[in-house]
Design a protein around this motif. Structure first.
Motif, PDB file in Angstrom:
ATOM      1  N   ALA A   2      47.130  25.711  33.285  1.00 30.11           N
ATOM      2  CA  ALA A   2      47.836  26.372  34.190  1.00 30.11           C
ATOM      3  C   ALA A   2      47.736  27.672  34.146  1.00 30.11           C
ATOM      4  O   ALA A   2      47.464  28.092  35.250  1.00 30.11           O
ATOM      5  N   GLN A   3      47.426  28.326  33.195  1.00 30.27           N
ATOM      6  CA  GLN A   3      47.129  29.535  33.089  1.00 30.27           C
ATOM      7  C   GLN A   3      45.250  30.082  33.576  1.00 30.27           C
ATOM      8  O   GLN A   3      45.469  30.520  34.299  1.00 30.27           O
ATOM      9  N   ASN A   4      44.376  28.941  33.726  1.00 27.90           N
ATOM     10  CA  ASN A   4      42.970  28.635  34.414  1.00 27.90           C
ATOM     11  C   ASN A   4      43.492  28.723  35.887  1.00 27.90           C
ATOM     12  O   ASN A   4      42.647  29.001  36.316  1.00 27.90           O
ATOM     13  N   ASP A   5      44.306  27.998  35.737  1.00 33.59           N
ATOM     14  CA  ASP A   5      44.843  27.366  37.239  1.00 33.59           C
ATOM     15  C   ASP A   5      45.215  28.286  37.989  1.00 33.59           C
ATOM     16  O   ASP A   5      44.149  29.512  39.456  1.00 33.59           O
ATOM     17  N   TYR A   6      46.065  29.676  37.686  1.00 32.35           N
ATOM     18  CA  TYR A   6      46.123  30.625  37.831  1.00 32.35           C
ATOM     19  C   TYR A   6      45.566  31.789  38.379  1.00 32.35           C
ATOM     20  O   TYR A   6      45.085  32.800  38.898  1.00 32.35           O
ATOM     21  N   ASN A   7      44.546  31.796  37.378  1.00 31.90           N
ATOM     22  CA  ASN A   7      43.015  32.748  37.266  1.00 31.90           C
ATOM     23  C   ASN A   7      42.184  32.465  38.314  1.00 31.90           C
ATOM     24  O   ASN A   7      41.509  33.178  39.024  1.00 31.90           O
ATOM     25  N   ARG A   8      41.881  30.909  38.958  1.00 31.17           N
ATOM     26  CA  ARG A   8      41.568  30.818  39.292  1.00 31.17           C
ATOM     27  C   ARG A   8      41.788  30.919  41.282  1.00 31.17           C
ATOM     28  O   ARG A   8      40.604  31.212  41.909  1.00 31.17           O
ATOM     29  N   VAL A   9      43.124  30.556  41.325  1.00 35.28           N
ATOM     30  CA  VAL A   9      43.838  31.309  42.404  1.00 35.28           C
ATOM     31  C   VAL A   9      43.719  32.236  42.458  1.00 35.28           C
ATOM     32  O   VAL A   9      43.407  33.291  43.516  1.00 35.28           O
ATOM     33  N   LYS A  10      43.900  33.439  41.437  1.00 33.37           N
ATOM     34  CA  LYS A  10      43.694  34.856  41.446  1.00 33.37           C
ATOM     35  C   LYS A  10      42.564  35.374  41.965  1.00 33.37           C
ATOM     36  O   LYS A  10      42.511  35.800  42.788  1.00 33.37           O
ATOM     37  N   ASP A  11      41.690  34.702  41.735  1.00 28.10           N
ATOM     38  CA  ASP A  11      40.514  34.898  41.862  1.00 28.10           C
ATOM     39  C   ASP A  11      40.230  34.657  43.138  1.00 28.10           C
ATOM     40  O   ASP A  11      38.985  35.546  44.258  1.00 28.10           O
ATOM     41  N   ASP A  12      40.568  33.017  43.573  1.00 33.89           N
ATOM     42  CA  ASP A  12      40.036  32.770  45.202  1.00 33.89           C
ATOM     43  C   ASP A  12      41.178  34.351  46.281  1.00 33.89           C
ATOM     44  O   ASP A  12      39.986  34.524  47.091  1.00 33.89           O
ATOM     45  N   LEU A  13      42.472  34.442  45.683  1.00 35.25           N
ATOM     46  CA  LEU A  13      42.947  35.506  46.377  1.00 35.25           C
ATOM     47  C   LEU A  13      42.165  36.600  46.897  1.00 35.25           C
ATOM     48  O   LEU A  13      41.660  37.218  47.467  1.00 35.25           O
ATOM     49  N   GLN A  14      41.068  37.419  45.664  1.00 35.31           N
ATOM     50  CA  GLN A  14      40.614  38.194  45.630  1.00 35.31           C
ATOM     51  C   GLN A  14      39.740  38.498  46.259  1.00 35.31           C
ATOM     52  O   GLN A  14      38.720  39.190  46.973  1.00 35.31           O
ATOM     53  N   ALA A  15      38.659  36.866  46.229  1.00 37.14           N
ATOM     54  CA  ALA A  15      37.219  36.916  46.883  1.00 37.14           C
ATOM     55  C   ALA A  15      37.907  36.970  48.234  1.00 37.14           C
ATOM     56  O   ALA A  15      37.051  37.481  49.328  1.00 37.14           O
ATOM     57  N   LEU A  16      39.080  36.455  48.624  1.00 30.32           N
ATOM     58  CA  LEU A  16      39.670  36.087  50.347  1.00 30.32           C
ATOM     59  C   LEU A  16      40.018  37.334  50.871  1.00 30.32           C
ATOM     60  O   LEU A  16      39.262  37.398  51.821  1.00 30.32           O
ATOM     61  N   ARG A  17      40.091  38.050  50.214  1.00 31.51           N
ATOM     62  CA  ARG A  17      40.496  39.391  50.311  1.00 31.51           C
ATOM     63  C   ARG A  17      39.448  40.799  50.677  1.00 31.51           C
ATOM     64  O   ARG A  17      39.220  40.956  51.799  1.00 31.51           O
ATOM     65  N   GLU A  18      38.509  40.430  49.712  1.00 27.93           N
ATOM     66  CA  GLU A  18      37.109  40.602  49.694  1.00 27.93           C
ATOM     67  C   GLU A  18      36.386  40.254  51.507  1.00 27.93           C
ATOM     68  O   GLU A  18      35.836  40.819  51.532  1.00 27.93           O
ATOM     69  N   ASP A  19      36.062  38.913  51.172  1.00 27.71           N
ATOM     70  CA  ASP A  19      36.024  38.205  53.010  1.00 27.71           C
ATOM     71  C   ASP A  19      37.132  39.211  53.991  1.00 27.71           C
ATOM     72  O   ASP A  19      35.850  39.183  54.699  1.00 27.71           O
ATOM     73  N   LEU A  20      37.879  38.672  53.245  1.00 23.84           N
ATOM     74  CA  LEU A  20      39.072  39.245  55.101  1.00 23.84           C
ATOM     75  C   LEU A  20      38.787  41.384  55.065  1.00 23.84           C
ATOM     76  O   LEU A  20      37.716  41.127  56.137  1.00 23.84           O
ATOM     77  N   ALA A  21      38.074  41.531  54.137  1.00 27.03           N
ATOM     78  CA  ALA A  21      37.873  43.070  54.809  1.00 27.03           C
ATOM     79  C   ALA A  21      36.225  43.368  55.487  1.00 27.03           C
ATOM     80  O   ALA A  21      36.194  44.057  55.631  1.00 27.03           O
ATOM     81  N   LYS A  22      35.372  42.459  54.386  1.00 26.83           N
ATOM     82  CA  LYS A  22      34.391  42.121  55.722  1.00 26.83           C
ATOM     83  C   LYS A  22      34.097  41.805  56.926  1.00 26.83           C
ATOM     84  O   LYS A  22      33.315  42.413  57.602  1.00 26.83           O
ATOM     85  N   LEU A  23      34.912  40.718  57.019  1.00 27.00           N
ATOM     86  CA  LEU A  23      34.828  40.394  58.084  1.00 27.00           C
ATOM     87  C   LEU A  23      35.844  41.540  59.357  1.00 27.00           C
ATOM     88  O   LEU A  23      35.074  41.146  60.005  1.00 27.00           O
TER      89      LEU A  23
END
Length: 107
Positions: free
Chosen positions: A6-27
């Motif tokens: 569950a902790q690994n899933d949480y960290n992956r979701v957290k990383d994915d959200l951060q990547a999504l924020r960065e992609d959205l900022a670039k876009l």
């Protein structure tokens, strides 16, 4: 083990959200830069077309002034020619016109 998963899933979701924020900022930045470029090119096009329209109007105005100048010169030449052909009649007409204007102004 389940807590670790569950902790690994949480960290992956957290990383994915951060990547999504960065992609959205670039876009967002890419869209803004593209719009700035579009606005700049549109402004340049409007300025170019305005200059072309102004040049066209100026050219047409110059042509109209030249035609009016030529027509005025021709009219003056024609009047001078008429006066040269019939000087007595011209003086008589001017005399009568002067009397008429004088009478109108006396009223």
């Amino acid at each position: 083990m389940e807590a670790k998963s569950a902790q690994n899933d949480y960290n992956r979701v957290k990383d994915d959200l951060q990547a999504l924020r960065e992609d959205l900022a670039k876009l967002t930045k890419a869209v803004a830069d593209g719009q700035k470029h579009n606005i700049s090119s549109l402004r340049d096009e409007v300025l170019r077309e305005s200059r072309e329209a102004l040049d066209h109007v100026r050219k047409r105005g110059d042509e109209a002034v030249n035609r009016a100048r030529e027509a005025g010169s021709k009219a003056v030449h024609d009047v001078e020619h008429q006066i040269e052909e019939r000087p007595f009649l011209s003086i008589l007409i001017m005399f009568l016109a002067g009397i008429l204007v004088g009478r109108l102004l006396d009223r």
